[in-house]
Each structure stands twice: as structure tokens, then as C-alpha cells.
Motif scaffolding. Structure first.
Motif, mmCIF file in Angstrom:
data_model
loop_
_atom_site.group_PDB
_atom_site.id
_atom_site.type_symbol
_atom_site.label_atom_id
_atom_site.label_comp_id
_atom_site.label_asym_id
_atom_site.label_seq_id
_atom_site.Cartn_x
_atom_site.Cartn_y
_atom_site.Cartn_z
ATOM 1 N N THR A 144 -3.470 2.708 6.690
ATOM 2 C CA THR A 144 -4.710 3.215 7.267
ATOM 3 C C THR A 144 -5.413 2.061 7.970
ATOM 4 O OG1 THR A 144 -6.036 2.731 5.293
ATOM 5 C CG2 THR A 144 -4.974 4.905 5.390
ATOM 6 N N ASP A 195 0.006 3.967 1.682
ATOM 7 C CA ASP A 195 -0.121 4.463 3.053
ATOM 8 C C ASP A 195 -0.686 3.370 3.952
ATOM 9 O OD1 ASP A 195 0.300 7.554 2.753
ATOM 10 O OD2 ASP A 195 -1.095 7.016 1.153
ATOM 11 N N ASN A 204 2.106 5.805 -6.646
ATOM 12 C CA ASN A 204 1.427 4.513 -6.609
ATOM 13 C C ASN A 204 2.011 3.502 -7.599
ATOM 14 O OD1 ASN A 204 -0.743 2.780 -5.701
ATOM 15 N ND2 ASN A 204 -1.728 3.174 -7.666
ATOM 16 N N HIS A 261 -6.367 1.594 -0.359
ATOM 17 C CA HIS A 261 -5.655 2.881 -0.252
ATOM 18 C C HIS A 261 -6.095 3.765 -1.403
ATOM 19 C CE1 HIS A 261 -1.954 1.880 -2.998
ATOM 20 N NE2 HIS A 261 -3.064 1.403 -3.492
ATOM 21 N N VAL A 306 -6.662 -0.421 5.500
ATOM 22 C CA VAL A 306 -5.608 -1.281 4.946
ATOM 23 C C VAL A 306 -5.282 -2.400 5.930
ATOM 24 C CG1 VAL A 306 -3.163 -1.350 4.275
ATOM 25 C CG2 VAL A 306 -4.648 0.472 3.418
ATOM 26 N N SER A 351 0.849 -1.183 0.000
ATOM 27 C CA SER A 351 0.000 0.000 0.000
ATOM 28 C C SER A 351 0.885 1.233 0.000
ATOM 29 C CB SER A 351 -0.895 -0.008 1.240
ATOM 30 O OG SER A 351 -1.695 1.147 1.306
ATOM 31 N N SER A 388 -3.000 -3.224 -2.341
ATOM 32 C CA SER A 388 -4.226 -2.799 -1.664
ATOM 33 C C SER A 388 -5.259 -2.226 -2.627
ATOM 34 C CB SER A 388 -3.906 -1.747 -0.603
ATOM 35 O OG SER A 388 -5.093 -1.265 -0.005
ATOM 36 N N THR A 391 4.551 -0.507 3.039
ATOM 37 C CA THR A 391 4.086 0.746 2.437
ATOM 38 C C THR A 391 5.255 1.623 2.004
ATOM 39 O OG1 THR A 391 4.066 2.139 4.426
ATOM 40 C CG2 THR A 391 2.126 0.728 4.044
#
Length: 253
Positions: free
Chosen positions: A47, A45, A226, A250, A50, A43, A247, A64
């Protein structure tokens, strides 16, 4: 049997920690290097969604680009976003690893992936610094700033992009920096760049960049970074016989 330390060893080859910026915090931030890896979720990030996704996929390692812990923590208490995620990771027996500015700088890392995705040729580091954050290259043929902006939008899958300066100006030399890199525009101008692609453009950079004759294309922080997850997925699946997922939770803001 693949352990987290095996993943750390591979990541150290791909993006050595010594490349990171002095302020950055990279590597294993939560977890145990001796844990056996059941699966990896990639991912941009970390979160809460996630973490939930990792649990549903049976992944006990989340990797990440952006760090969760950037500055020393004084306390871990419920009700704080970072604390809550650390607690969720530990209670779910999920480890967390990040590769940030070291992955931005690394050969084949974020900025090289971005340059290749945009179709640039003759790609080199921007400036004389070894392991520079930015790249510079050339378009295969001249096009206008507006035409290249549409090209960036299409190649990165952006909902929209913004550009500064004269959209009808013909350009050939492109500098870029994933994420928020507009502060490097003066170095780009010195090296002959006519346009600078980055995720976020600061007001002063857009203003003074135009004075210096360089246009910006703002393509989004998420969209310019990304693209590296595909590369990481390929490297991990080539090296280890474990499930690797990118993911679906994200997102860009």
C-alpha cells in the motif's frame, strides 16, 4: 554486500516459483536484481503507507505475500492506485518482490505456519496433489467447535471469528487453508475433516458444507496469512546481515 538477486535466490529455495498457481504472478515485480539491499520491509500487502514506511526505515526492498501486478497492465497513469504505487516505488528507488500461492503451498510456508500456530499435530497436505494449497491435521485432544473457535481467535489474535454448524459438536480432525480457501471443503470432507479453518467463507460453501457435516471457522484473510511474516523475518535475518522489519502499517479489513 547483499544484492536483490541474493534475496531472490533465498526466496526461490523457500517458495519455488514453480509451485505457484497458473493464474498467479510472483517474484520481482518492480526493481533491479543487481541493486544492493539496504533493508527489507515485510508486509502482507503493498500500500502507499507501506511504501512510505519503507522510505522512513531506509529499506529499498519491500517483500509481500500478495502481488501488486496480477494481470498485464495496459497503462501506468497517475490517479490509479496500482500505477501510483509503481511510480512511487520507481521514484523512491525501492524494489518490490512477492511470494503468493507458491508460499502458500511451500513446505514451511503460509499453511504450515498456520497449522503449527493452531497447535495441530500429524500435519499433511490435503489431497493427493503435490504441493497442495491446504493442510489437514489433528487436535491434540477433542474439543467442541465453539471451544476450537475460541482457540483460533486467541492463537491468531483475531478481533472475532465466526463458525458454522453445531458449536457443541466434538471435533478432532481439522483442515485449513489460509486466505480464501472455503472452496476446498469437499476435499476436506473426503479426507475426514470435521472442521475447516480459513480466512473467508463463501456463502455456498457454508451452506453445503453444513449439509455434508463439516463446520467452518472463519478467522480473517489477514489473520490466517500474516503469521508467515515472522518465519520470513527469521529466515532473512539468519541468512543476511541486513535490517529486516515487519510492517506496522499493513492491516486487516
Amino acid at each position: 554486500m547483499v544484492k536483490i538477486r541474493n534475496i531472490e535466490e533465498l526466496m526461490e529455495k523457500l517458495a519455488p516459483k514453480e509451485l505457484k498457481e497458473s493464474w498467479d504472478n510472483v517474484g520481482l515485480q518492480v526493481g533491479n536484481s543487481e541493486s544492493v539491499v539496504s533493508g527489507i520491509l515485510l508486509s502482507l500487502d503493498l500500500t502507499s503507507s507501506v511504501i512510505e514506511e519503507a522510505e522512513s526505515l531506509g529499506c529499498n526492498l519491500i517483500l509481500t505475500h500478495h502481488p501488486l501486478i496480477l494481470e498485464p497492465l495496459k497503462k501506468i497513469v497517475t490517479g490509479d492506485a496500482v500505477s501510483d504505487m509503481i511510480i512511487s516505488l520507481i521514484s523512491g528507488n525501492i524494489s518490490f518482490y512477492c511470494a503468493h500461492t507458491n508460499l502458500d503451498k511451500a513446505p514451511g510456508g503460509v499453511n504450515d505456519c498456520l497449522a503449527e500456530r493452531l497447535g495441530l499435530i500429524d500435519i499433511t497436505d490435503l489431497g493427493d496433489e503435490e504441493g497442495a494449497l491446504c493442510r489437514i491435521g489433528a487436535l491434540p485432544y477433542k474439543m467442541t467447535v465453539e471451544e476450537f473457535a475460541y482457540e483460533v481467535k486467541s492463537r491468531l489474535g483475531c478481533d472475532n471469528v465466526k463458525y458454522t454448524g453445531d458449536g457443541s459438536k466434538n471435533i478432532k480432525t481439522v483442515a485449513l487453508c489460509s486466505g480464501s480457501g472455503s472452496d476446498f471443503y469437499t476435499e476436506a470432507v473426503k479426507n475426514g475433516a470435521e472442521v475447516f479453518v480459513t480466512g473467508e467463507v463463501k456463502h455456498h460453501a457454508a451452506l453445503y458444507g453444513e449439509e455434508m457435516g463439516i463446520s467452518f471457522i472463519e478467522a480473517g484473510h489477514f489473520e490466517t496469512e500474516n503469521i508467515v511474516l515472522e518465519m520470513l523475518s527469521d529466515k532473512l535475518t539468519e541468512s543476511f546481515d541486513i535490517p529486516v522489519f515487519i510492517s506496522e502499517n499493513h492491516k486487516a479489513f
